[in-house]
Scaffold this motif. Sequence first.
Motif, PDB file in Angstrom:
ATOM      1  N   UNK A  18      -8.753 -23.798  -8.886  1.00 32.16           N
ATOM      2  CA  UNK A  18      -7.822 -24.511  -9.777  1.00 32.16           C
ATOM      3  C   UNK A  18      -7.957 -26.029  -9.674  1.00 32.16           C
ATOM      4  N   UNK A  19      -9.183 -26.513  -9.643  1.00 24.59           N
ATOM      5  CA  UNK A  19      -9.475 -27.948  -9.559  1.00 24.59           C
ATOM      6  C   UNK A  19      -8.924 -28.606  -8.292  1.00 24.59           C
ATOM      7  N   UNK A  20      -8.741 -27.839  -7.241  1.00 28.73           N
ATOM      8  CA  UNK A  20      -8.278 -28.363  -5.949  1.00 28.73           C
ATOM      9  C   UNK A  20      -9.451 -28.427  -4.981  1.00 28.73           C
ATOM     10  N   UNK A  21      -9.350 -29.309  -4.028  1.00 27.78           N
ATOM     11  CA  UNK A  21     -10.380 -29.452  -2.999  1.00 27.78           C
ATOM     12  C   UNK A  21      -9.688 -29.815  -1.685  1.00 27.78           C
ATOM     13  N   UNK A  22      -9.111 -28.805  -1.026  1.00 25.22           N
ATOM     14  CA  UNK A  22      -8.415 -28.999   0.244  1.00 25.22           C
ATOM     15  C   UNK A  22      -9.203 -28.316   1.347  1.00 25.22           C
ATOM     16  N   UNK A  23      -9.306 -28.993   2.470  1.00 24.67           N
ATOM     17  CA  UNK A  23     -10.039 -28.412   3.595  1.00 24.67           C
ATOM     18  C   UNK A  23      -9.275 -28.643   4.892  1.00 24.67           C
ATOM     19  N   UNK A  43      -4.656 -37.891   4.679  1.00 21.62           N
ATOM     20  CA  UNK A  43      -5.924 -38.057   3.973  1.00 21.62           C
ATOM     21  C   UNK A  43      -5.889 -37.538   2.542  1.00 21.62           C
ATOM     22  N   UNK A  44      -5.016 -36.560   2.289  1.00 20.31           N
ATOM     23  CA  UNK A  44      -4.870 -36.008   0.942  1.00 20.31           C
ATOM     24  C   UNK A  44      -3.681 -36.603   0.200  1.00 20.31           C
ATOM     25  N   UNK A  45      -2.973 -37.555   0.831  1.00 19.11           N
ATOM     26  CA  UNK A  45      -1.826 -38.174   0.187  1.00 19.11           C
ATOM     27  C   UNK A  45      -0.643 -37.239   0.032  1.00 19.11           C
ATOM     28  N   UNK A  46      -0.476 -36.310   0.976  1.00 24.21           N
ATOM     29  CA  UNK A  46       0.595 -35.309   0.932  1.00 24.21           C
ATOM     30  C   UNK A  46       1.548 -35.567   2.092  1.00 24.21           C
ATOM     31  N   UNK A  47       2.847 -35.428   1.837  1.00 29.88           N
ATOM     32  CA  UNK A  47       3.826 -35.551   2.911  1.00 29.88           C
ATOM     33  C   UNK A  47       3.616 -34.427   3.919  1.00 29.88           C
ATOM     34  N   UNK A  60      -8.608 -35.222  12.523  1.00 31.38           N
ATOM     35  CA  UNK A  60      -8.536 -33.960  11.788  1.00 31.38           C
ATOM     36  C   UNK A  60      -7.157 -33.638  11.219  1.00 31.38           C
ATOM     37  N   UNK A  61      -6.123 -34.289  11.724  1.00 28.38           N
ATOM     38  CA  UNK A  61      -4.791 -34.073  11.183  1.00 28.38           C
ATOM     39  C   UNK A  61      -3.867 -33.349  12.136  1.00 28.38           C
TER      40      UNK A  61
END
Length: 91
Positions: A18-23, A43-47, A60-61
């Motif tokens: 769905x046009x996403x690119x999360x790793x 890094x993905x701009x997500x809270x 790595x998060x």
Amino acid sequence: MAILYDDKYHLHLGYYEDNCDYESIAFKRQSEDVWDVFFDFKGYGINNITLENELTLQPYGTRIFSIDNKEVDYDIGVQQFKRLLFINKII
């Protein structure tokens, strides 16, 4: 006590639909049959949706879940990652 990881064992888990690119990335603990999975929210701009005191491993998060098993199955890891993204309305 700090958790030590075996740098020979890691696995990238991704969601690319769905046009996403999360790793995310899973690391094997040295002292036990557990894989900790980390996701870089910033890094993905997500809270960050995890607990405030949850383990963070730079670059790595934050740990988002763990898999209790000697070997991690890619498909199972991806399904758990996808579920976390869905439940938290990231996808």
